[in-house]
Design an enzyme around this catalytic site. Structure first.
Site, mmCIF file in Angstrom:
data_model
loop_
_atom_site.group_PDB
_atom_site.id
_atom_site.type_symbol
_atom_site.label_atom_id
_atom_site.label_comp_id
_atom_site.label_asym_id
_atom_site.label_seq_id
_atom_site.Cartn_x
_atom_site.Cartn_y
_atom_site.Cartn_z
ATOM 1 N N HIS A 118 -18.972 -3.535 -4.944
ATOM 2 C CA HIS A 118 -18.231 -3.867 -3.695
ATOM 3 C C HIS A 118 -18.065 -5.570 -3.632
ATOM 4 C CE1 HIS A 118 -16.271 -2.107 -0.043
ATOM 5 N NE2 HIS A 118 -16.138 -3.654 -0.048
ATOM 6 N N GLU A 163 -11.991 -1.529 -4.793
ATOM 7 C CA GLU A 163 -10.561 -2.083 -4.556
ATOM 8 C C GLU A 163 -10.572 -3.369 -5.495
ATOM 9 O OE1 GLU A 163 -9.633 -1.489 0.189
ATOM 10 O OE2 GLU A 163 -10.493 -3.297 -0.593
ATOM 11 N N TYR A 301 -4.787 1.719 5.020
ATOM 12 C CA TYR A 301 -4.780 1.292 6.170
ATOM 13 C C TYR A 301 -3.214 1.273 6.747
ATOM 14 C CZ TYR A 301 -9.716 -0.111 5.539
ATOM 15 O OH TYR A 301 -10.955 -0.205 5.443
ATOM 16 N N GLU A 349 -11.822 4.606 2.715
ATOM 17 C CA GLU A 349 -11.877 3.657 3.624
ATOM 18 C C GLU A 349 -10.775 3.895 4.703
ATOM 19 O OE1 GLU A 349 -12.304 -0.621 3.256
ATOM 20 O OE2 GLU A 349 -13.681 -0.193 1.766
ATOM 21 N N TRP A 396 -13.852 3.302 8.077
ATOM 22 C CA TRP A 396 -14.751 1.951 7.983
ATOM 23 C C TRP A 396 -14.361 1.218 9.204
ATOM 24 C CZ3 TRP A 396 -16.692 -0.573 3.972
ATOM 25 C CH2 TRP A 396 -17.043 -2.032 4.281
ATOM 26 N N GLU A 403 -16.677 -9.805 7.842
ATOM 27 C CA GLU A 403 -15.297 -9.408 7.373
ATOM 28 C C GLU A 403 -14.720 -10.350 6.515
ATOM 29 O OE1 GLU A 403 -12.706 -7.093 6.276
ATOM 30 O OE2 GLU A 403 -14.236 -6.359 7.446
#
Length: 444
Positions: A118, A163, A301, A349, A396, A403
């Site tokens: 990640h 991702e 998202y 997520e 998430w 962040e």
């Protein structure tokens, strides 16, 4: 039809964003450790040196996960905590930390879902060319073998890479994430191929050496386009747009990564755009890249290209990160991704950045997050009710954390973290999510 009885209700986090302890117990440096020290890359010049101090406080954090009732926790492994230089000598203290975390999760009745990578790439390997080095997939395979040998007696769920769209696009194309570089198309295509080979070799290694029958996937960002209406022609336009790409956005697309990994070939669109820059089709390599997966992860998202082809984003409600509120994207992404790739889906997520603080009553009131999650989970439920195979949902994130280039301003967590004192406080959304889990989503 509703959520299956063994549906994985969970939450997620990433090692660099929560662990801290960046130079403790033999851990090596990763690119975020190094490049956050260069001024101007991260808001307020912040970094993950301490973050949520999860390295020292994981037992407290797992106890809070148990209080929420999580069925699963998606964690990532810090490559350099396990292998400080990326290759070679293994760090026993790093292995011991993850062993203790996995054991704590299992004792709490929480399934560990391990993400192998990640974004915290070893700095030592970056200095050797990183993803441009032809040996990079072999480095990744050797790293994977260490994890499988160490943890697969207890870990069933594995995700290879999180991702790739984001860490390649923002790390090496646009220069927004570590290592904050801007490479030309030829380099990005070579990196893509090496990342895909790393994924395939990792899957092969997991299947060959896991001590328990593994359940393997990967976790791309996976939003699709929401159709402008339910008219068949609008649905078809949205489906096509969800897998199309151009020279500006190719590394961010679903098909750029998903087609070789699942279908075993690059999208024909890639050859139309880049011709001889594309790798020559090698049947052995493509077979390796497209090792069998058990599920397709999707970090979702908002609606991709929503303003162009689907729901208008003009005046659309937005999170603290200015990410649009488009809950229908969950249903359409699950549907379109399953139709194309014929795999069960896991939402790996989904969540919302908010302005959250401890109120005068000692609680954290985040009704906007509860409203957001209700809408998105209802969209998941619609997919399930139509018979689409959704096996889990990972919120998430489990706690507020670092962040990336935005530092600590954006709070995604179910658990509020006071970074000055490291005090944890369950938000209202955590109690709400606990009720959703207890009811298996029946009353959404």
């Amino acid at each position: 039809m509703s959520f299956q009885k063994d549906f994985l209700w969970g939450a997620a986090a990433a090692s660099y964003q929560v662990e801290g302890a960046y130079q403790e117990d033999g851990k090596g440096l990763n690119i975020w450790d190094v490049y956050t020290r260069e001024p101007g890359h991260v808001a307020f010049n912040e970094n993950g040196d301490v973050a949520c101090d999860h390295y020292h406080r994981f037992k407290e954090d797992v106890a809070l996960m148990k209080q929420i009732g999580l069925k699963a926790y998606r964690l990532s492994i810090s490559w350099t905590r396990v292998i400080p230089n990326g290759t070679g000598e293994v760090n026993p203290a790093g292995i011991a930390f993850y062993n203790a975390l996995i054991d704590e999760l299992l004792a709490a009745g929480i399934e560990p879902l391990v993400t192998i990578f990640h974004w915290d790439y070893p700095y030592a390997l970056h200095c050797r060319g990183g993803w441009l080095n032809p040996a990079s997939s072999d480095w990744f395979e050797a790293y994977t073998r260490v994890l499988v040998d160490s943890f697969s007696d207890r870990v069933r769920y594995w995700m290879t890479i999180n991702e790739p769209q984001v860490f390649i696009t923002d790390g090496y194309k646009n220069g927004n994430f570590a290592p904050f570089m801007k490479h030309p198309d030829g380099d990005l295509i070579r990196m893509t191929h090496n990342v895909l080979l790393a994924h395939g070799k990792a899957v092969r290694t997991i299947r060959a050496h896991a001590k328990r029958t593994p359940i393997v996937g990967f976790a791309p960002t996976g939003p699709c386009v929401v159709p402008a209406s339910n008219a068949p022609e609008d649905i078809e336009r949205a489906r096509a747009a969800s897998f199309d790409f151009n020279r500006n956005n190719y590394t961010s697309s679903n098909a750029w990564w998903g087609d070789p990994i699942v279908l075993g070939h690059y999208s024909p669109r890639a050859y139309e755009l880049f011709g001889d820059l594309m790798p020559k089709e090698n049947p052995e390599e493509m077979a390796l890249i497209s090792q069998k997966l058990d599920f397709y992860g999707a970090n979702i998202y908002w609606s991709m290209q929503g303003g162009e082809l689907g729901t208008t984003l003009t005046g659309c409600p937005k999170s603290n990160l200015a990410w649009p509120l488009t809950p229908d994207v969950m249903y359409w992404s699950i549907r379109f991704l399953h139709e194309r790739y014929q795999l069960p889906l896991m939402i790996t997520e989904n969540g919302m950045a908010g302005h959250d603080w401890v109120a005068l009553d000692g609680k954290v009131h985040d009704p906007d997050r509860i409203d957001y999650l209700t809408r998105y989970l209802r969209s998941c439920k619609r997919a399930v009710e139509e018979g689409l195979p959704l096996i889990g949902y990972m919120h998430w994130s489990i706690m507020d954390n670092f962040e990336w280039a935005r530092g600590y301003d954006q709070r995604f967590g179910l658990i509020h973290v006071d970074y000055g004192t490291q005090k944890r406080t369950l938000k209202d959304s955590a109690y709400w999510y606990a009720s959703v889990i207890a009811e298996n989503g029946e009353n959404l």
